[in-house]
Motif scaffolding. Structure first.
Motif, PDB file in Angstrom:
ATOM      1  N   VAL A 185       4.043  10.700   3.109  1.00 52.18           N
ATOM      2  CA  VAL A 185       3.326  11.503   1.585  1.00 52.18           C
ATOM      3  C   VAL A 185       4.447  12.799   1.730  1.00 52.18           C
ATOM      4  CG1 VAL A 185       1.567  11.542  -0.108  1.00 52.18           C
ATOM      5  CG2 VAL A 185       1.809   9.670   1.394  1.00 52.18           C
ATOM      6  N   MET A 210       1.361   9.113   8.221  1.00 53.30           N
ATOM      7  CA  MET A 210       0.777   8.506   6.726  1.00 53.30           C
ATOM      8  C   MET A 210       0.846   9.696   5.845  1.00 53.30           C
ATOM      9  SD  MET A 210      -1.368   6.243   4.371  1.00 53.30           S
ATOM     10  CE  MET A 210      -1.254   4.878   5.165  1.00 53.30           C
ATOM     11  N   HIS A 211       0.628  10.765   6.611  1.00 57.21           N
ATOM     12  CA  HIS A 211       0.561  12.287   5.602  1.00 57.21           C
ATOM     13  C   HIS A 211       1.965  12.690   5.339  1.00 57.21           C
ATOM     14  CE1 HIS A 211      -1.000  15.913   3.634  1.00 57.21           C
ATOM     15  NE2 HIS A 211      -0.366  16.541   5.264  1.00 57.21           N
ATOM     16  N   GLU A 221       0.112   3.048  -3.782  1.00 58.74           N
ATOM     17  CA  GLU A 221      -0.833   3.627  -3.562  1.00 58.74           C
ATOM     18  C   GLU A 221      -0.585   4.716  -3.497  1.00 58.74           C
ATOM     19  OE1 GLU A 221      -4.071   2.013  -1.145  1.00 58.74           O
ATOM     20  OE2 GLU A 221      -4.016   0.610  -2.250  1.00 58.74           O
ATOM     21  N   GLN A 222       0.477   4.822  -2.327  1.00 55.53           N
ATOM     22  CA  GLN A 222       1.195   5.822  -2.084  1.00 55.53           C
ATOM     23  C   GLN A 222       2.309   6.726  -2.331  1.00 55.53           C
ATOM     24  OE1 GLN A 222      -0.845   7.723   0.146  1.00 55.53           O
ATOM     25  NE2 GLN A 222      -1.661   6.253   0.656  1.00 55.53           N
ATOM     26  N   GLN A 249       0.872  -0.872  -0.301  1.00 55.58           N
ATOM     27  CA  GLN A 249       0.440   0.346   0.173  1.00 55.58           C
ATOM     28  C   GLN A 249       0.618   1.017  -0.131  1.00 55.58           C
ATOM     29  OE1 GLN A 249      -3.226  -0.003   3.591  1.00 55.58           O
ATOM     30  NE2 GLN A 249      -3.051   2.071   2.377  1.00 55.58           N
ATOM     31  N   LEU A 250       1.933   1.081   0.761  1.00 51.05           N
ATOM     32  CA  LEU A 250       2.571   2.179   1.056  1.00 51.05           C
ATOM     33  C   LEU A 250       3.350   2.432  -0.062  1.00 51.05           C
ATOM     34  CD1 LEU A 250       3.836   2.123   4.365  1.00 51.05           C
ATOM     35  CD2 LEU A 250       2.558   4.178   3.517  1.00 51.05           C
TER      36      LEU A 250
END
Length: 97
Positions: A87, A83-84, A42-43, A38-39
């Motif tokens: 990113v 997470m923000h 997706e990110q 996912q990281l």
């Protein structure tokens, strides 16, 4: 996918949860792999195996996924913020441990 990150995270996740046997290894490993995927996909993050900030986020996020029984699936705010920040900075600190 970085297998070194997965294996390092696996030992830390097991320690954090308090598991000392290999009974749930396959399940935990898939959770960790899904977090890493996912990281990365997706990110758009490029995770580094020697980066302790990346490793601890993967551990914390994996433990939350393992322990989460809330049907709403709402991610805790501290994980959202981290997470923000990952990113925004393109992967966080480049500090090597």
């Amino acid at each position: 996918m970085n297998n070194e990150i997965v294996s390092n995270a696996m030992e830390m996740v097991k320690a954090r949860i308090g598991i000392s046997t290999s009974v749930r290894d396959m399940y935990l490993q898939e959770i960790i792999r899904s977090v890493v995927t996912q990281l990365e996909q997706e990110q758009g993050l490029s995770l580094k195996s020697g980066n302790s900030y990346h490793l601890m986020f993967i551990v914390d996020f994996s433990v939350w996924r393992y322990q989460n029984v809330d049907e709403s699936g709402a991610i805790p705010r501290h994980l959202q913020f981290r997470m923000h920040n990952l990113v925004i900075t393109g992967g966080g600190n480049d500090v090597q441990s």
